[in-house]
Design a protein around this motif. Structure first.
Motif, PDB file in Angstrom:
ATOM      1  N   HIS A 169      38.198 -90.787 -48.696  1.00  9.04           N
ATOM      2  CA  HIS A 169      39.012 -91.317 -48.043  1.00  9.04           C
ATOM      3  C   HIS A 169      38.726 -92.551 -47.511  1.00  9.04           C
ATOM      4  O   HIS A 169      39.223 -93.719 -47.033  1.00  9.04           O
ATOM      5  CB  HIS A 169      39.894 -90.503 -46.952  1.00  9.04           C
ATOM      6  CG  HIS A 169      40.608 -89.194 -47.528  1.00  9.04           C
ATOM      7  ND1 HIS A 169      41.713 -89.608 -48.071  1.00  9.04           N
ATOM      8  CD2 HIS A 169      40.195 -88.180 -47.478  1.00  9.04           C
ATOM      9  CE1 HIS A 169      42.027 -88.258 -48.594  1.00  9.04           C
ATOM     10  NE2 HIS A 169      41.238 -87.440 -48.204  1.00  9.04           N
ATOM     11  N   ARG A 170      37.428 -92.703 -46.756  1.00 10.08           N
ATOM     12  CA  ARG A 170      36.866 -93.683 -46.362  1.00 10.08           C
ATOM     13  C   ARG A 170      35.968 -94.610 -47.394  1.00 10.08           C
ATOM     14  O   ARG A 170      36.025 -95.849 -47.339  1.00 10.08           O
ATOM     15  CB  ARG A 170      35.989 -93.412 -45.261  1.00 10.08           C
ATOM     16  CG  ARG A 170      36.646 -93.049 -43.808  1.00 10.08           C
ATOM     17  CD  ARG A 170      35.631 -92.872 -42.783  1.00 10.08           C
ATOM     18  NE  ARG A 170      34.531 -92.059 -43.066  1.00 10.08           N
ATOM     19  CZ  ARG A 170      33.540 -92.276 -42.074  1.00 10.08           C
ATOM     20  NH1 ARG A 170      33.452 -92.970 -41.164  1.00 10.08           N
ATOM     21  NH2 ARG A 170      32.286 -91.438 -42.403  1.00 10.08           N
ATOM     22  N   VAL A 217      51.861 -84.632 -54.928  1.00  7.17           N
ATOM     23  CA  VAL A 217      50.534 -85.225 -54.366  1.00  7.17           C
ATOM     24  C   VAL A 217      49.516 -83.871 -54.118  1.00  7.17           C
ATOM     25  O   VAL A 217      48.314 -83.922 -54.424  1.00  7.17           O
ATOM     26  CB  VAL A 217      50.186 -86.185 -53.275  1.00  7.17           C
ATOM     27  CG1 VAL A 217      48.960 -86.669 -52.614  1.00  7.17           C
ATOM     28  CG2 VAL A 217      51.066 -87.327 -53.734  1.00  7.17           C
ATOM     29  N   ALA A 218      50.107 -82.930 -53.458  1.00  6.68           N
ATOM     30  CA  ALA A 218      49.337 -81.769 -53.143  1.00  6.68           C
ATOM     31  C   ALA A 218      48.684 -81.093 -54.186  1.00  6.68           C
ATOM     32  O   ALA A 218      47.615 -80.378 -54.362  1.00  6.68           O
ATOM     33  CB  ALA A 218      50.057 -80.827 -52.224  1.00  6.68           C
ATOM     34  N   ALA A 239      44.265 -92.472 -50.355  1.00  4.64           N
ATOM     35  CA  ALA A 239      45.340 -91.552 -50.202  1.00  4.64           C
ATOM     36  C   ALA A 239      45.319 -90.552 -51.168  1.00  4.64           C
ATOM     37  O   ALA A 239      45.460 -89.289 -50.967  1.00  4.64           O
ATOM     38  CB  ALA A 239      46.670 -92.254 -50.159  1.00  4.64           C
ATOM     39  N   ILE A 240      44.825 -90.825 -52.384  1.00  9.49           N
ATOM     40  CA  ILE A 240      44.841 -90.020 -53.523  1.00  9.49           C
ATOM     41  C   ILE A 240      43.242 -90.198 -54.221  1.00  9.49           C
ATOM     42  O   ILE A 240      43.356 -90.769 -55.364  1.00  9.49           O
ATOM     43  CB  ILE A 240      46.006 -90.244 -54.633  1.00  9.49           C
ATOM     44  CG1 ILE A 240      47.380 -90.263 -53.920  1.00  9.49           C
ATOM     45  CG2 ILE A 240      45.937 -89.059 -55.515  1.00  9.49           C
ATOM     46  CD1 ILE A 240      48.503 -90.666 -54.866  1.00  9.49           C
ATOM     47  N   SER A 262      46.749 -91.607 -62.326  1.00 11.85           N
ATOM     48  CA  SER A 262      47.217 -90.551 -61.508  1.00 11.85           C
ATOM     49  C   SER A 262      48.079 -91.028 -60.435  1.00 11.85           C
ATOM     50  O   SER A 262      49.192 -90.314 -59.847  1.00 11.85           O
ATOM     51  CB  SER A 262      45.985 -90.042 -60.738  1.00 11.85           C
ATOM     52  OG  SER A 262      45.117 -89.271 -61.582  1.00 11.85           O
ATOM     53  N   TYR A 263      47.978 -92.352 -59.962  1.00 12.95           N
ATOM     54  CA  TYR A 263      48.854 -92.921 -59.072  1.00 12.95           C
ATOM     55  C   TYR A 263      50.331 -93.107 -59.638  1.00 12.95           C
ATOM     56  O   TYR A 263      51.377 -92.737 -58.832  1.00 12.95           O
ATOM     57  CB  TYR A 263      48.359 -94.322 -58.460  1.00 12.95           C
ATOM     58  CG  TYR A 263      46.804 -94.182 -57.986  1.00 12.95           C
ATOM     59  CD1 TYR A 263      46.373 -93.066 -57.598  1.00 12.95           C
ATOM     60  CD2 TYR A 263      46.050 -95.548 -58.215  1.00 12.95           C
ATOM     61  CE1 TYR A 263      44.958 -93.082 -57.125  1.00 12.95           C
ATOM     62  CE2 TYR A 263      44.712 -95.415 -57.821  1.00 12.95           C
ATOM     63  CZ  TYR A 263      44.103 -94.319 -57.352  1.00 12.95           C
ATOM     64  OH  TYR A 263      43.013 -94.249 -56.810  1.00 12.95           O
ATOM     65  N   ALA A 264      50.504 -93.422 -60.679  1.00 11.88           N
ATOM     66  CA  ALA A 264      51.551 -93.716 -61.512  1.00 11.88           C
ATOM     67  C   ALA A 264      52.396 -92.131 -61.501  1.00 11.88           C
ATOM     68  O   ALA A 264      53.569 -92.127 -61.501  1.00 11.88           O
ATOM     69  CB  ALA A 264      51.322 -94.171 -62.791  1.00 11.88           C
ATOM     70  N   TYR A 265      51.609 -91.421 -61.929  1.00 12.77           N
ATOM     71  CA  TYR A 265      52.070 -89.884 -61.968  1.00 12.77           C
ATOM     72  C   TYR A 265      52.840 -89.323 -60.962  1.00 12.77           C
ATOM     73  O   TYR A 265      53.791 -88.660 -60.666  1.00 12.77           O
ATOM     74  CB  TYR A 265      51.034 -88.781 -62.514  1.00 12.77           C
ATOM     75  CG  TYR A 265      51.415 -87.676 -63.458  1.00 12.77           C
ATOM     76  CD1 TYR A 265      52.666 -87.529 -63.598  1.00 12.77           C
ATOM     77  CD2 TYR A 265      50.384 -87.201 -64.352  1.00 12.77           C
ATOM     78  CE1 TYR A 265      53.164 -86.516 -64.321  1.00 12.77           C
ATOM     79  CE2 TYR A 265      50.941 -86.111 -65.046  1.00 12.77           C
ATOM     80  CZ  TYR A 265      52.206 -85.841 -65.186  1.00 12.77           C
ATOM     81  OH  TYR A 265      52.626 -84.873 -65.900  1.00 12.77           O
TER      82      TYR A 265
END
Length: 502
Positions: free
Chosen positions: A277-278, A18-19, A113-114, A122-125
């Motif tokens: 994030h918001r 994630v970083a 979060a991402i 991207s979430y799946a990666y």
């Protein structure tokens, strides 16, 4: 001596930290891992400092979600879904909305979060590995490309409806319908895609602002339809309520699910949103509430004002209902104008979403780097946008797309399912990660989301799964022929790269 490749299974399952995802999205080359920040590992894009600009606020982002959703199907999906479910199509919309709502909660958590441009790819990666991520990316490209083409075809129908009512003139089928639909080429659809391309190339902020204006127009127009249609409401039109039983309701719910694609489109703007994030989770939830309310109200008003047996094959059906209810042309003229603006908005946002997914895949090495090239003048991926627009225009102009609506739904449902699973995986792998929103009722809600998506998938036509398998087979050829060898993570998974072996 070239270090040996990691085992195939390890390459397929390699996950992107994630970083690293966040560092690449911000253009912060110093925050990248040394293997990627030095030499050939860093892309020309990163070395130049060019990246997408954060210029979108909450109102504009909510409008992107509403704009990509309201109009994706509601202006013409009733022509196919009502014959499948009868008046009970209202229940079909509710079922689809529940499945989409559960998925929206999961999207809200992952987007907070991402906050990057790749959406569920991207979430799946980050959670399920490279092979799954590439498959999800292929599903997203399918749903966005086919959806944009199908919607732009509907634009031509309402354009002709406006010409007919206002000037007693219609475009000949030869240039207003694709081959197989009674014509040779759908010129209005191709013109629409070209206009969207020019606007997107001009800049993201300008596109988002114009989209927000058109979203306001479409909401007013749909509320106008509901108000007028309810004056012609007849309870007898709701009998029999479910002439084809619950199986018909399920089939219709599966067919119309592509109408909720806009919830995914919100997350594709993750890298161009202020305070992501918001802003991202709020925009997703706002879009869900507005869209579901409008869909149910329009469906109920439509089946109450017109016998369900009359919907099949009806062109620009909602405008026709207004003409029949009032006996005048002015309401249908206003509605057709609103539909023209609305479908323009949908096409604009859906093409935008597809370009951002391709941008992220190009940056990851899954596709050629040209897809991740950003213009220093406009801050937009110009080449990427032109390629997508040409593809969508050719589909809209020359291919009859009625059969492909279910295919779009299946691609959307697969992406939604992966997002729900990704929430659970990320909770275990990154439990301390800051999240602007957390799914309520965890882990029950993500599990219900998976179950709801699988239920809607079960109602799709068997032929759809054959087309879908062929699409994934083509994606697998690209992945094993190009992507696995050009992945930005290639080398990081070699045995020598493991510090525990030092």
């Amino acid at each position: 001596m070239t270090p040996p490749e990691a085992p195939l299974a390890q390459q397929l399952l390699r996950r992107k930290p994630v970083a690293q995802i966040m560092a690449e999205s911000s253009g912060d080359i110093e925050a990248l891992p040394p293997a990627l920040a030095e030499g050939a590992g860093a892309t020309a894009q990163e070395r130049s400092g060019l990246h997408l600009k954060r210029s979108i606020g909450l109102v504009q982002l909510s409008a992107i979600g509403i704009g990509a959703t309201v109009g994706t199907g509601i202006f013409f999906v009733l022509n196919t879904s009502v014959p499948e479910a009868g008046p009970a199509v209202v229940v079909s919309f509710v079922i689809a909305a529940v499945a989409a709502g559960l998925a929206a909660l999961c999207y809200a958590e992952l987007a907070s979060a991402i906050p990057v441009s790749g959406s569920s790819y991207s979430y799946a990666y980050a959670t399920l590995g490279e092979a799954v991520a590439f498959g999800v990316g292929a599903c997203l490209l399918l749903e966005y490309g086919v959806s944009a083409s199908a919607v732009s075809v509907g634009w031509g129908q309402y354009l002709n409806e406006f010409f007919h009512d206002a000037f007693d003139f219609t475009l000949p089928d030869a240039i207003a319908q694709p081959p197989g639909g009674g014509g040779y080429v759908n010129v209005p659809a191709m013109v629409l895609v070209t206009l969207c391309c020019l606007l997107l190339v001009r800049g993201t902020k300008e596109s988002a602002t114009l989209n927000a204006v058109m979203v306001g127009v479409k909401i007013v127009v749909l509320l106008l339809f509901v108000a007028i249609a309810f004056t012609g409401f007849h309870a007898d039109n709701l009998r029999p309520f479910a002439p084809l039983g619950f199986s018909g309701i399920s089939t219709a719910a599966s067919s119309i699910f592509f109408s909720f694609i806009g919830l995914d489109a919100v997350s594709t703007a993750g890298e161009e949103v202020r305070e992501p994030h918001r802003t991202l989770p709020r925009a997703i939830l706002i879009a869900l509430v507005v869209v579901t309310s409008l869909y149910v109200a329009v469906a109920l008003a439509a089946v109450g004002a017109q016998k369900w047996t009359l919907f099949e094959g009806q062109q620009a059906g909602l405008a026709q209902i207004l003409r029949d209810v009032t006996g005048q042309t002015w309401p249908s003229i206003m509605f057709a104008l609103g539909a023209i603006a609305s479908i323009f908005s949908v096409t604009l946002v859906v093409i935008y979403g597809q370009t951002r997914i391709l941008y992220t895949m190009g940056r990851d090495g899954m596709l050629p780097p040209a897809f991740a090239s950003v213009s220093p003048r406009t801050g937009t991926p110009v080449w990427n946008t032109v390629v997508v627009s040409v593809g969508v225009a050719l589909l809209a102009g020359f291919v009859p797309l009625d059969v492909l609506a279910d295919l779009t739904s299946l691609g959307t449902l697969v992406a939604f399912t992966v997002v729900a699973i990704g929430v659970m995986v990320l909770r275990r792998t990154y439990p301390e990660m800051p999240r602007g929103f957390r799914v309520p009722g965890y882990p029950v809600t993500p599990l219900l989301s998976v179950a709801a998506c699988l239920y809607v998938i079960s109602g799709l036509h068997p032929l759809t799964f054959g087309f879908f398998a062929a699409w994934l087979a083509g994606a697998a050829v690209i992945y094993f022929g190009y992507s696995i060898r050009h992945s930005r993570l290639r080398g990081a998974d070699r045995p020598e790269a493991d510090p525990r072996r030092a």
